[in-house]
Design an enzyme around this catalytic site. Structure first.
Site, PDB file in Angstrom:
ATOM      1  N   ARG A 109       1.108 -16.458  49.072  1.00 31.92           N
ATOM      2  CA  ARG A 109       0.179 -17.539  48.763  1.00 31.92           C
ATOM      3  C   ARG A 109      -0.852 -17.686  49.875  1.00 31.92           C
ATOM      4  O   ARG A 109      -2.034 -17.962  49.640  1.00 31.92           O
ATOM      5  CB  ARG A 109       0.948 -18.850  48.550  1.00 31.92           C
ATOM      6  CG  ARG A 109       0.127 -19.925  47.810  1.00 31.92           C
ATOM      7  CD  ARG A 109      -0.667 -20.801  48.742  1.00 31.92           C
ATOM      8  NE  ARG A 109       0.184 -21.297  49.780  1.00 31.92           N
ATOM      9  CZ  ARG A 109      -0.236 -21.452  51.026  1.00 31.92           C
ATOM     10  NH1 ARG A 109      -1.464 -21.172  51.378  1.00 31.92           N
ATOM     11  NH2 ARG A 109       0.601 -21.885  51.953  1.00 31.92           N
ATOM     12  N   LEU A 145     -11.530 -18.926  62.792  1.00 33.01           N
ATOM     13  CA  LEU A 145     -11.880 -20.243  63.340  1.00 33.01           C
ATOM     14  C   LEU A 145     -10.991 -20.614  64.522  1.00 33.01           C
ATOM     15  O   LEU A 145     -11.478 -20.925  65.602  1.00 33.01           O
ATOM     16  CB  LEU A 145     -11.751 -21.308  62.239  1.00 33.01           C
ATOM     17  CG  LEU A 145     -11.963 -22.758  62.668  1.00 33.01           C
ATOM     18  CD1 LEU A 145     -13.400 -22.991  63.124  1.00 33.01           C
ATOM     19  CD2 LEU A 145     -11.602 -23.722  61.526  1.00 33.01           C
ATOM     20  N   THR A 146      -9.673 -20.571  64.343  1.00 31.51           N
ATOM     21  CA  THR A 146      -8.724 -21.048  65.354  1.00 31.51           C
ATOM     22  C   THR A 146      -8.808 -20.214  66.620  1.00 31.51           C
ATOM     23  O   THR A 146      -8.944 -18.985  66.578  1.00 31.51           O
ATOM     24  CB  THR A 146      -7.298 -20.983  64.796  1.00 31.51           C
ATOM     25  OG1 THR A 146      -7.247 -21.768  63.602  1.00 31.51           O
ATOM     26  CG2 THR A 146      -6.284 -21.506  65.789  1.00 31.51           C
ATOM     27  N   SER A 168      -6.309 -27.326  66.865  1.00 32.80           N
ATOM     28  CA  SER A 168      -6.561 -28.599  66.203  1.00 32.80           C
ATOM     29  C   SER A 168      -7.880 -29.237  66.627  1.00 32.80           C
ATOM     30  O   SER A 168      -8.188 -30.347  66.209  1.00 32.80           O
ATOM     31  CB  SER A 168      -5.406 -29.581  66.506  1.00 32.80           C
ATOM     32  OG  SER A 168      -4.196 -29.118  65.952  1.00 32.80           O
ATOM     33  N   ARG A 192      -6.210 -26.445  52.001  1.00 28.98           N
ATOM     34  CA  ARG A 192      -5.210 -27.511  51.971  1.00 28.98           C
ATOM     35  C   ARG A 192      -4.809 -27.865  50.542  1.00 28.98           C
ATOM     36  O   ARG A 192      -3.662 -28.214  50.279  1.00 28.98           O
ATOM     37  CB  ARG A 192      -5.760 -28.742  52.699  1.00 28.98           C
ATOM     38  CG  ARG A 192      -5.843 -28.573  54.203  1.00 28.98           C
ATOM     39  CD  ARG A 192      -6.704 -29.622  54.864  1.00 28.98           C
ATOM     40  NE  ARG A 192      -6.755 -29.412  56.304  1.00 28.98           N
ATOM     41  CZ  ARG A 192      -7.605 -30.024  57.123  1.00 28.98           C
ATOM     42  NH1 ARG A 192      -8.465 -30.907  56.637  1.00 28.98           N
ATOM     43  NH2 ARG A 192      -7.586 -29.771  58.421  1.00 28.98           N
ATOM     44  N   GLU A 243      -3.716 -25.239  58.921  1.00 28.23           N
ATOM     45  CA  GLU A 243      -4.615 -26.127  58.170  1.00 28.23           C
ATOM     46  C   GLU A 243      -4.331 -27.602  58.452  1.00 28.23           C
ATOM     47  O   GLU A 243      -4.440 -28.470  57.592  1.00 28.23           O
ATOM     48  CB  GLU A 243      -4.550 -25.879  56.652  1.00 28.23           C
ATOM     49  CG  GLU A 243      -4.428 -24.446  56.216  1.00 28.23           C
ATOM     50  CD  GLU A 243      -5.561 -23.555  56.694  1.00 28.23           C
ATOM     51  OE1 GLU A 243      -6.368 -23.989  57.535  1.00 28.23           O
ATOM     52  OE2 GLU A 243      -5.635 -22.416  56.239  1.00 28.23           O
ATOM     53  N   THR A 247      -1.736 -29.848  61.446  1.00 24.48           N
ATOM     54  CA  THR A 247      -0.334 -30.208  61.648  1.00 24.48           C
ATOM     55  C   THR A 247      -0.047 -31.582  61.027  1.00 24.48           C
ATOM     56  O   THR A 247      -0.958 -32.313  60.628  1.00 24.48           O
ATOM     57  CB  THR A 247      -0.014 -30.269  63.147  1.00 24.48           C
ATOM     58  OG1 THR A 247      -0.818 -31.309  63.740  1.00 24.48           O
ATOM     59  CG2 THR A 247      -0.321 -28.942  63.832  1.00 24.48           C
TER      60      THR A 247
END
Length: 388
Positions: A94, A135-136, A142, A247, A367, A369
């Site tokens: 997924r 991105l991260t 975060s 999300r 996506e 925490t």
């Protein structure tokens, strides 16, 4: 494993529109026939079967919520139902569907030029190409506003330097959507992964998501032309738009993992005998199963509500935080209860429960925490920002 017992009590399939039920059937069949037969071996071997990607494209599951360019144009509820069925087999697959469709393809479809869409979306939809979403960063998962990856103008080109971490599919991707700080704020760039200075290495030693790939990326003087820039993505609205799409799929998908764990627990309760009777005849076991069913029902109904809101164009980021926070958290609890009912056997790969438990802990982290989504909801309730 049959879900007849769940269907007798909770007929969620009957609540789905006809189109969503068709897509649910497509995804369920593919997940059962293509992914499930080798999933335990692949998890053990930490193997991502890239050879399955074209089949997902042929089924229309890649970027299925997008319109045109070879995409299926399915409803949000249909996409959610497909995510649930795929994650019922494994969260890693997924995640692949989410990274390809909700992140990389959505970024191009929403913020790209017509030329960029024509170049990449048909290939990605068909599974002939793979995209990733960079991105991260190592020190700021975060806090994307604090990213240190930079892109600077050099004549008519851009030169990108920086590091990214936990980037799904990067080692097998053909194109990376790279987010970087510029003099004009955060901007997105389409970077072919064969560009000089771009390197991606799979992160070793994972105890979760072992059927998918997450990577460290190095960008060392990567040069791209100006037409690699996503012109309509300015600031953090660009990446956050894509994260919200992901999300949404997570809120549905987590219930797929939960459903599988509940089905396994029900079957085990019927067939395992202790002290001369099936354990399902014991009051404590029935109480546990009832609690698991309630949380699955509530989570599935919440996902369906989010789908209806999304299809009506009324879904808000805060509502997505409710879905992601609740459904992943409750799926983890359902998996833990299933493991308890299976006793020691639940620790083995004879059953999928420990695999789902481990994967869901990873889903809980990406996506946003639990803590990040709690702060989003706290801000929505009070009007006060508690970040930082």
């Amino acid at each position: 494993m049959s879900d007849d017992a769940l269907a007798r009590v909770f007929k969620i399939d009957d609540l789905l529109p006809d189109e969503a039920r068709r897509w649910q059937s497509v995804a369920r069949t593919l997940a059962r026939d293509l992914l499930a037969p080798t999933i335990e071996d692949d998890f053990e071997a930490q193997r991502f079967r890239a050879e399955h990607i074209p089949a997902l494209g042929e089924a229309g599951l890649l970027g299925m919520h997008l319109n045109g360019y070879g995409c299926a144009g399915a409803s949000a509820t249909s996409y959610g139902a497909a995510c649930l069925e795929i994650e019922a087999v494994d969260s890693g697959w997924r995640t692949f569907v989410s990274v390809q469709g909700s992140l990389a393809m959505t970024a191009i479809a929403t913020f790209g030029t017509e030329q960029q869409k024509q170049r990449w979306l048909p290939e990605l939809a068909a599974g002939r190409a793979v995209g990733c979403f960079a991105l991260t960063e190592p020190a700021g998962g975060s806090d994307p506003a604090a990213m240190t990856t930079v892109a600077r103008r050099d004549g008519s080109d851009w030169v990108i330097d920086g590091r990214k971490r936990w980037i799904g599919l990067a080692a097998v991707a053909d194109v990376a959507v790279v987010w970087a700080q510029t003099d004009d704020g955060v901007r997105g760039f389409l970077v072919p992964t064969d560009s000089p200075g771009f390197s991606a290495q799979a992160i070793p030693g994972k105890r979760a998501m072992r059927t998918s790939i997450q990577c460290d990326i190095e960008l060392d003087g990567v040069r791209v032309p100006d037409d690699a820039r996503l012109p309509d993505a300015r600031g953090l609205r660009g990446p956050f738009t894509c994260l919200n799409e992901a999300r949404f799929g997570i809120a549905w998908g987590a219930m797929g993992a939960a459903r599988t764990c509940l089905e396994v627990a029900v079957e085990r309760a019927r067939t395992r005998e202790v002290f001369g009777a099936p354990i399902g005849a014991r009051q404590l076991i029935q109480s546990q199963l009832a609690d698991m069913l309630l949380e699955y029902e509530k989570g599935a109904l919440l996902a369906l509500h989010l789908g209806r809101l999304r299809d009506a164009g009324a879904l808000t980021p805060a509502q997505l935080s409710v879905g992601k926070l609740n459904n992943v958290r409750e799926a983890i609890r359902i998996a833990g209860a299933a493991r308890s009912i299976l006793a020691g056997d639940g620790l083995t790969d004879e059953f999928p429960v420990m695999r789902h438990m481990a994967n869901l802990e990873a889903v809980r982290t990406y996506e946003g925490t639990d803590e990040i989504h709690a702060l989003i909801l706290g801000r929505e309730l009070t009007g006060l920002d508690a970040f930082g």
